[in-house]
Design a protein around this motif. Structure first.
Motif, PDB file in Angstrom:
ATOM      1  N   UNK A 233     -10.392  -4.043  -2.815  1.00 34.04           N
ATOM      2  CA  UNK A 233      -9.455  -3.277  -3.787  1.00 34.04           C
ATOM      3  C   UNK A 233      -9.115  -4.142  -5.011  1.00 34.04           C
ATOM      4  N   UNK A 234      -9.089  -5.463  -4.748  1.00 38.98           N
ATOM      5  CA  UNK A 234      -8.690  -6.549  -5.696  1.00 38.98           C
ATOM      6  C   UNK A 234      -9.704  -6.702  -6.804  1.00 38.98           C
ATOM      7  N   UNK A 235     -10.866  -6.715  -6.233  1.00 34.87           N
ATOM      8  CA  UNK A 235     -11.935  -7.001  -7.208  1.00 34.87           C
ATOM      9  C   UNK A 235     -12.922  -5.828  -7.540  1.00 34.87           C
ATOM     10  N   UNK A 236     -12.676  -4.570  -6.804  1.00 33.95           N
ATOM     11  CA  UNK A 236     -13.788  -3.549  -7.127  1.00 33.95           C
ATOM     12  C   UNK A 236     -12.610  -2.590  -7.529  1.00 33.95           C
ATOM     13  N   UNK A 237     -11.367  -2.324  -7.270  1.00 37.16           N
ATOM     14  CA  UNK A 237     -10.656  -1.455  -7.614  1.00 37.16           C
ATOM     15  C   UNK A 237     -10.392  -0.370  -6.558  1.00 37.16           C
ATOM     16  N   UNK A 238      -9.574   0.573  -6.626  1.00 40.65           N
ATOM     17  CA  UNK A 238      -9.416   1.522  -5.601  1.00 40.65           C
ATOM     18  C   UNK A 238      -8.005   1.395  -4.752  1.00 40.65           C
ATOM     19  N   UNK A 239      -7.961   1.999  -3.709  1.00 41.45           N
ATOM     20  CA  UNK A 239      -6.702   1.987  -2.791  1.00 41.45           C
ATOM     21  C   UNK A 239      -7.097   1.623  -1.343  1.00 41.45           C
ATOM     22  N   UNK A 240      -6.097   0.806  -0.582  1.00 40.73           N
ATOM     23  CA  UNK A 240      -6.289   0.910   0.745  1.00 40.73           C
ATOM     24  C   UNK A 240      -5.222   1.072   1.429  1.00 40.73           C
ATOM     25  N   UNK A 241      -4.951   1.159   2.690  1.00 43.12           N
ATOM     26  CA  UNK A 241      -3.804   1.181   3.447  1.00 43.12           C
ATOM     27  C   UNK A 241      -3.787  -0.121   4.297  1.00 43.12           C
ATOM     28  N   UNK A 242      -2.425  -0.704   4.254  1.00 40.43           N
ATOM     29  CA  UNK A 242      -2.087  -1.995   4.910  1.00 40.43           C
ATOM     30  C   UNK A 242      -1.023  -1.601   5.982  1.00 40.43           C
ATOM     31  N   UNK A 243      -0.936  -2.495   7.044  1.00 36.66           N
ATOM     32  CA  UNK A 243      -0.071  -2.529   8.076  1.00 36.66           C
ATOM     33  C   UNK A 243       1.099  -3.486   7.580  1.00 36.66           C
TER      34      UNK A 243
END
Length: 315
Positions: A233-243
């Motif tokens: 996400x940091x380098x390519x973009x987009x979104x993810x889910x985190x605990x």
């Protein structure tokens, strides 16, 4: 009937070959064959069907092996039973822990545990839910820390430890970055990076919103590592889910990428599982106590939180 015979029978049921059993046990194939035959003769029933290429348990064999496994697990527990009768917290404890939790939880409590209970020797292994449950039944693990609720056939004690929120991690290049709280129904799911299928965290995310892993034409990335998805996400973009626990280790300059999910707090329940007959109960309770002392206090209660189901059903 001997414990050795039961061990051979269980190994044959698992491996399906006398040769493989002999190799795994470090004995000759005739020795395994003779022990299994002697067991069947004593019982007066056929435990294995030998008519196919792979040796398979009969219906009677399946029922017998299930009882045999329970007996062997309890026999292993007798080895430390005298120690556990003492109130002193000492001895060895082996725990399985799911990979989406281990790198974030273990560093929080391990030093405090060592300081508080120096005579306890704790061994922790990362494993998926299915393997942890099997390990608890066979005695490989004395307990397991994983996401619940689950549907299991085992005679298990489940002790909830804490409730971990789900967060979004949004690239500073993404159109939703400016929002502090995000309505997941407004997300473009093609922008979302997820863990590899089969991971319990992945199952829970798909229960929060019906999405599939990112399948970009030019780049497909499968991982069981939450930190790896954060880097994507940091380098390519987009979104993810985190605990929630993973967010405690994010550098301050990237904290603005952490976003709340709009609506009732969605959490995963993290619990300690063990056999109800586990004799190392005092060691397990000690670990549970220290974990609760070390995780952020807001994670201990379940009030005003929605527990996301896991989908796990033991086969």
């Amino acid at each position: 009937m001997t414990l050795k015979q039961l061990n051979y029978a269980l190994a044959l049921g698992r491996l399906g070959s006398y040769i493989n059993v002999a190799k795994s046990m470090g004995v000759s194939q005739p020795a395994v064959t003779l022990q299994i035959q002697a067991l069947e003769e004593e019982l007066g029933i056929i435990l294995f069907d030998r008519s196919t290429k792979s040796v398979e348990p009969t219906l009677n064999g399946i029922a017998f092996l299930e009882k045999a496994q329970a007996l062997l697990t309890e026999s292993k527990q007798l080895e430390d039973f005298a120690i556990q009768l003492s109130e002193e917290v000492r001895g060895e404890l082996c725990l399985g822990i799911i990979p989406s939790l281990s790198p974030f939880l273990v560093p929080l409590f391990i030093d405090e545990l060592n300081k508080k209970y120096p005579k306890m020797k704790l061994k922790i292994q990362e494993a998926i839910t299915e393997d942890i449950l099997e390990g608890i039944k066979t005695g490989t693990y004395h307990g397991g820390i994983l996401s619940t609720p689950i549907i299991s056939k085992g005679n298990l004690e489940v002790k909830p430890l804490f409730y971990e929120r789900f967060y979004l991690y949004v690239s500073d290049k993404h159109q939703l970055y400016s929002q502090e709280e995000i309505d997941i129904s407004s997300m473009d799911y093609s922008d979302v990076w997820l863990l590899k299928e089969g991971n319990c965290f992945m199952d829970q995310v798909t229960n929060i919103c019906s999405i599939q892993p990112n399948q970009n034409e030019n780049f497909v990335y499968e991982s069981n590592n939450i930190d790896a998805l954060r880097r994507i996400v940091e380098y390519k973009g987009g979104i993810t889910f985190l605990p929630e626990l993973s967010t405690l280790m994010i550098p301050s300059e990237q904290e603005e990428m952490i976003k709340d999910i709009k609506g009732k707090k969605k959490v995963r329940e993290i619990s300690m599982l063990s056999l109800k007959t586990e004799v190392r109960r005092n060691l397990i309770n000690a670990v549970c106590e220290v974990i609760k002392e070390c995780v952020p206090s807001q994670m201990l209660g379940r009030e005003d939180k929605e527990i996301v189901k896991t989908n796990f059903v033991e086969k």
